[in-house]
Design a protein around this motif. Structure first.
Motif, mmCIF file in Angstrom:
data_model
loop_
_atom_site.group_PDB
_atom_site.id
_atom_site.type_symbol
_atom_site.label_atom_id
_atom_site.label_comp_id
_atom_site.label_asym_id
_atom_site.label_seq_id
_atom_site.Cartn_x
_atom_site.Cartn_y
_atom_site.Cartn_z
ATOM 1 N N ARG A 121 -10.239 9.484 -8.443
ATOM 2 C CA ARG A 121 -9.403 10.685 -8.388
ATOM 3 C C ARG A 121 -7.906 10.371 -8.404
ATOM 4 O O ARG A 121 -7.091 11.298 -8.449
ATOM 5 C CB ARG A 121 -9.734 11.491 -7.126
ATOM 6 N N LEU A 122 -7.568 9.094 -8.388
ATOM 7 C CA LEU A 122 -6.164 8.703 -8.454
ATOM 8 C C LEU A 122 -5.709 8.473 -9.889
ATOM 9 O O LEU A 122 -4.591 8.000 -10.110
ATOM 10 C CB LEU A 122 -5.936 7.423 -7.634
ATOM 11 N N ALA A 123 -6.570 8.799 -10.867
ATOM 12 C CA ALA A 123 -6.155 8.717 -12.264
ATOM 13 C C ALA A 123 -5.088 9.771 -12.519
ATOM 14 O O ALA A 123 -5.086 10.839 -11.902
ATOM 15 C CB ALA A 123 -7.354 8.940 -13.179
ATOM 16 N N PRO A 124 -4.126 9.505 -13.430
ATOM 17 C CA PRO A 124 -3.046 10.469 -13.686
ATOM 18 C C PRO A 124 -3.563 11.753 -14.296
ATOM 19 O O PRO A 124 -4.671 11.806 -14.852
ATOM 20 C CB PRO A 124 -2.129 9.726 -14.661
ATOM 21 N N ALA B 186 0.826 -1.206 0.000
ATOM 22 C CA ALA B 186 0.000 0.000 0.000
ATOM 23 C C ALA B 186 0.862 1.259 0.000
ATOM 24 O O ALA B 186 0.625 2.199 -0.769
ATOM 25 C CB ALA B 186 -0.940 -0.010 1.212
ATOM 26 N N LEU B 187 1.880 1.303 0.846
ATOM 27 C CA LEU B 187 2.764 2.462 0.902
ATOM 28 C C LEU B 187 3.467 2.696 -0.431
ATOM 29 O O LEU B 187 3.502 3.812 -0.951
ATOM 30 C CB LEU B 187 3.798 2.265 2.007
ATOM 31 N N ILE B 188 4.052 1.640 -0.975
ATOM 32 C CA ILE B 188 4.824 1.763 -2.213
ATOM 33 C C ILE B 188 3.933 2.221 -3.358
ATOM 34 O O ILE B 188 4.306 3.087 -4.158
ATOM 35 C CB ILE B 188 5.508 0.427 -2.541
ATOM 36 N N SER B 189 2.736 1.657 -3.444
ATOM 37 C CA SER B 189 1.821 2.043 -4.521
ATOM 38 C C SER B 189 1.417 3.501 -4.409
ATOM 39 O O SER B 189 1.336 4.215 -5.410
ATOM 40 C CB SER B 189 0.576 1.150 -4.493
ATOM 41 N N GLY B 190 1.177 3.956 -3.175
ATOM 42 C CA GLY B 190 0.817 5.356 -2.984
ATOM 43 C C GLY B 190 1.933 6.301 -3.386
ATOM 44 O O GLY B 190 1.702 7.290 -4.090
ATOM 45 N N TYR B 191 3.151 6.010 -2.961
ATOM 46 C CA TYR B 191 4.284 6.864 -3.320
ATOM 47 C C TYR B 191 4.548 6.819 -4.824
ATOM 48 O O TYR B 191 4.948 7.832 -5.417
ATOM 49 C CB TYR B 191 5.531 6.440 -2.548
ATOM 50 N N LEU C 217 2.323 6.514 -7.170
ATOM 51 C CA LEU C 217 1.299 7.323 -7.824
ATOM 52 C C LEU C 217 1.641 8.810 -7.845
ATOM 53 O O LEU C 217 1.181 9.543 -8.724
ATOM 54 C CB LEU C 217 -0.048 7.127 -7.129
ATOM 55 N N VAL C 218 2.443 9.267 -6.886
ATOM 56 C CA VAL C 218 2.760 10.692 -6.800
ATOM 57 C C VAL C 218 3.383 11.203 -8.091
ATOM 58 O O VAL C 218 3.078 12.303 -8.555
ATOM 59 C CB VAL C 218 3.683 10.970 -5.594
ATOM 60 N N ASP C 219 4.275 10.410 -8.707
ATOM 61 C CA ASP C 219 4.953 10.876 -9.909
ATOM 62 C C ASP C 219 3.980 11.119 -11.052
ATOM 63 O O ASP C 219 4.210 11.988 -11.897
ATOM 64 C CB ASP C 219 6.025 9.864 -10.335
ATOM 65 N N ALA C 220 2.882 10.350 -11.097
ATOM 66 C CA ALA C 220 1.896 10.541 -12.156
ATOM 67 C C ALA C 220 0.895 11.643 -11.838
ATOM 68 O O ALA C 220 0.218 12.140 -12.734
ATOM 69 C CB ALA C 220 1.132 9.224 -12.396
ATOM 70 N N LEU C 221 0.822 12.045 -10.583
ATOM 71 C CA LEU C 221 -0.192 13.011 -10.159
ATOM 72 C C LEU C 221 0.347 14.424 -9.990
ATOM 73 O O LEU C 221 -0.402 15.392 -10.123
ATOM 74 C CB LEU C 221 -0.809 12.564 -8.827
ATOM 75 N N VAL C 222 1.630 14.552 -9.677
ATOM 76 C CA VAL C 222 2.183 15.830 -9.220
ATOM 77 C C VAL C 222 3.370 16.233 -10.092
ATOM 78 O O VAL C 222 4.194 15.391 -10.445
ATOM 79 C CB VAL C 222 2.635 15.710 -7.751
ATOM 80 N N VAL D 184 0.158 9.111 -18.178
ATOM 81 C CA VAL D 184 0.746 7.843 -17.807
ATOM 82 C C VAL D 184 -0.360 6.857 -17.487
ATOM 83 O O VAL D 184 -1.322 7.178 -16.794
ATOM 84 C CB VAL D 184 1.664 7.996 -16.565
ATOM 85 N N THR D 185 -0.247 5.657 -17.994
ATOM 86 C CA THR D 185 -1.245 4.646 -17.725
ATOM 87 C C THR D 185 -1.098 4.116 -16.317
ATOM 88 O O THR D 185 -0.017 3.698 -15.915
ATOM 89 C CB THR D 185 -1.106 3.470 -18.721
ATOM 90 N N VAL D 186 -2.177 4.150 -15.555
ATOM 91 C CA VAL D 186 -2.148 3.677 -14.181
ATOM 92 C C VAL D 186 -2.725 2.278 -14.071
ATOM 93 O O VAL D 186 -2.149 1.385 -13.508
ATOM 94 C CB VAL D 186 -2.914 4.641 -13.241
ATOM 95 N N ASP D 187 -3.884 2.072 -14.600
ATOM 96 C CA ASP D 187 -4.492 0.736 -14.608
ATOM 97 C C ASP D 187 -4.755 0.324 -16.043
ATOM 98 O O ASP D 187 -5.089 1.148 -16.869
ATOM 99 C CB ASP D 187 -5.819 0.718 -13.845
#
Length: 426
Positions: A403-406, A331-336, A338-343, A423-426
């Motif tokens: 809301r976690l889509a890039p 969970a932690l790794i996936s959240g971190y 995602l940051v690169d695709a969101l921010v 970036v493709t997330v899923d």
């Protein structure tokens, strides 16, 4: 500029990234005290007051203070550079820890301990987010180029590093507080923070370029303006509830059975599970996206946390704690990741500190509630806190997962930076 690497997401290639070791080694030393702070406060204040509730409350004030101030520290680091923020921060933190220690030993009133806990938490150096920002600066996406596949490996490596500190940090702090002096854990935390922070700050060649130097014309908007960052922050509150609830509940359980020394071992097993899962996550070439992995990881975390309160055996509790730890890292790794695709790059340190601050805030709330429950109803009830926190966070994640889509290409987001590739997330 990001370093070009091959597509194989291996730790060996990650660690061959030019300049990586110059910030990894001092970064490890500088973040070690973070794993020692909460348990050191709990053990010292419980010794001087005789109450886990009071000890948890002081630790919680420190955690809340960190959660409130950490994102501002990250934002300043993005804008002015990590060194400019880190050096004064470690000086303030070392002094604040000294004051808190002296007040506790002098049996000062609770309001004085709360007052001293505020700058202690507010000045905690955000070394973990700063290291992650350095990885992102070297491996992240740049105009005309997608992010390196090693970004997930880097996120896993950082999770492993964090959890290794949480394997040995509480054990060291507990050993110092119980075997040397009740204040020895806090004293060691302050000294390590000061020395490690200064050495890390000296590594100027690998720190990301300050925002003013790269995007001086951009408006200053918070990374929290990105919806996905807000969802991740809420989600990470649940992870913090696991850390905080486990620390207090395991301490109370060990005292309740008359074996206080087993506390560090039990928490070390829990953190070791997290570390082992982190190693595995970084070595796997994932076919599913980080958003899906985050949801699956949180489901597993909630299920395993649901049985903690019913276990009364040291061996069984260690085994279940290991399983809980194994579920945190994904969970932690996936959240971190995602940051690169969101921010955008100019707000990464701030975004990482929002997540770290959310973990600290969740931990602070959990320490307080678990301490009160343990005092009033016994150690087992403290284990209900990780379950409640993960359930609430999971519900939020499932409801707001869209809301976690890039970020869409060309869309203006935090700090006015856009035009990133989708970036493709899923």
């Amino acid at each position: 500029m990001a370093t070009t690497v091959s597509d194989r997401p291996g730790y060996g290639q990650l660690l061959r990234t030019p300049g990586a070791w110059t910030f990894l080694l001092p970064g490890f030393a500088a973040r070690q005290p973070f794993a020692m702070l909460t348990i050191s406060i709990v053990l010292l204040v419980q010794h001087t007051t005789g109450s886990y509730g009071s000890a948890g409350a002081v630790a919680a004030v420190s955690g809340v203070s960190m959660a409130l101030f950490a994102p501002q520290t990250g934002r300043l680091a993005d804008r002015f550079g990590q060194r400019a923020v880190l050096l004064p921060g470690v000086l303030v933190h070392a002094a604040s820890v000294g004051v808190l220690t002296a007040l506790a030993l002098a049996h000062a009133p609770m309001w004085a301990l709360f007052l001293a806990a505020v700058p202690t938490g507010a000045s905690i150096p955000q070394v973990g987010p700063m290291v992650r920002a350095r990885w992102a600066a070297r491996l992240g996406a740049a105009p005309g180029r997608a992010a390196s596949p090693l970004m997930t490996t880097a996120a896993a490596f950082e999770s492993v590093t964090d959890e290794f500190t949480f394997v040995i940090g509480p054990v060291i702090a507990t050993a110092l507080c119980t075997g040397v002096h009740p204040a020895a854990g806090l004293v060691a935390e302050g000294v390590l923070t000061l020395v490690g922070g200064i050495v890390f700050a000296a590594q100027r060649g690998t720190q990301p370029a300050p925002q003013d130097a790269a995007t001086s014309a951009a408006p200053h908007r918070s990374a929290l303006s990105v919806p996905g960052v807000r969802v991740l922050a809420i989600t990470f509150l649940g992870i913090g509830s696991v850390f905080g609830g486990m620390q207090v509940a395991l301490t109370a359980f060990s005292e309740e059975i008359g074996r206080p020394g087993v506390n560090g071992v039990l928490y070390g097993v829990f953190a070791a599970g997290n570390m082992l899962a982190g190693i595995a996550c970084g070595a796997i070439a994932w076919k599913s996206g980080p958003r899906r992995r985050l949801i699956i990881g949180y489901l597993a975390l909630t299920v395993t946390a649901s049985g903690l309160w019913a276990v009364h055996s040291v061996v069984l509790l260690a085994g279940l704690g290991l399983l809980v730890g194994l579920c945190i890292a994904p969970a932690l790794i996936s959240g971190y990741t995602l940051v690169d695709a969101l921010v955008p790059a100019s707000a990464r340190t701030e975004a990482f500190t929002w997540l770290t601050g959310a973990v600290a805030l969740g931990q602070a709330a959990a320490v307080t509630v678990a301490g009160q429950l343990a005092d009033a109803h016994g150690a087992s009830t403290g284990f209900l806190v990780p379950l409640g926190g993960t359930l609430l966070a999971l519900a939020t994640l499932l409801t707001l997962r869209s809301r976690l889509a890039p970020r869409a290409e060309g869309r203006t987001v935090a700090r006015g930076i856009g035009h990133r590739e989708q970036v493709t997330v899923d």
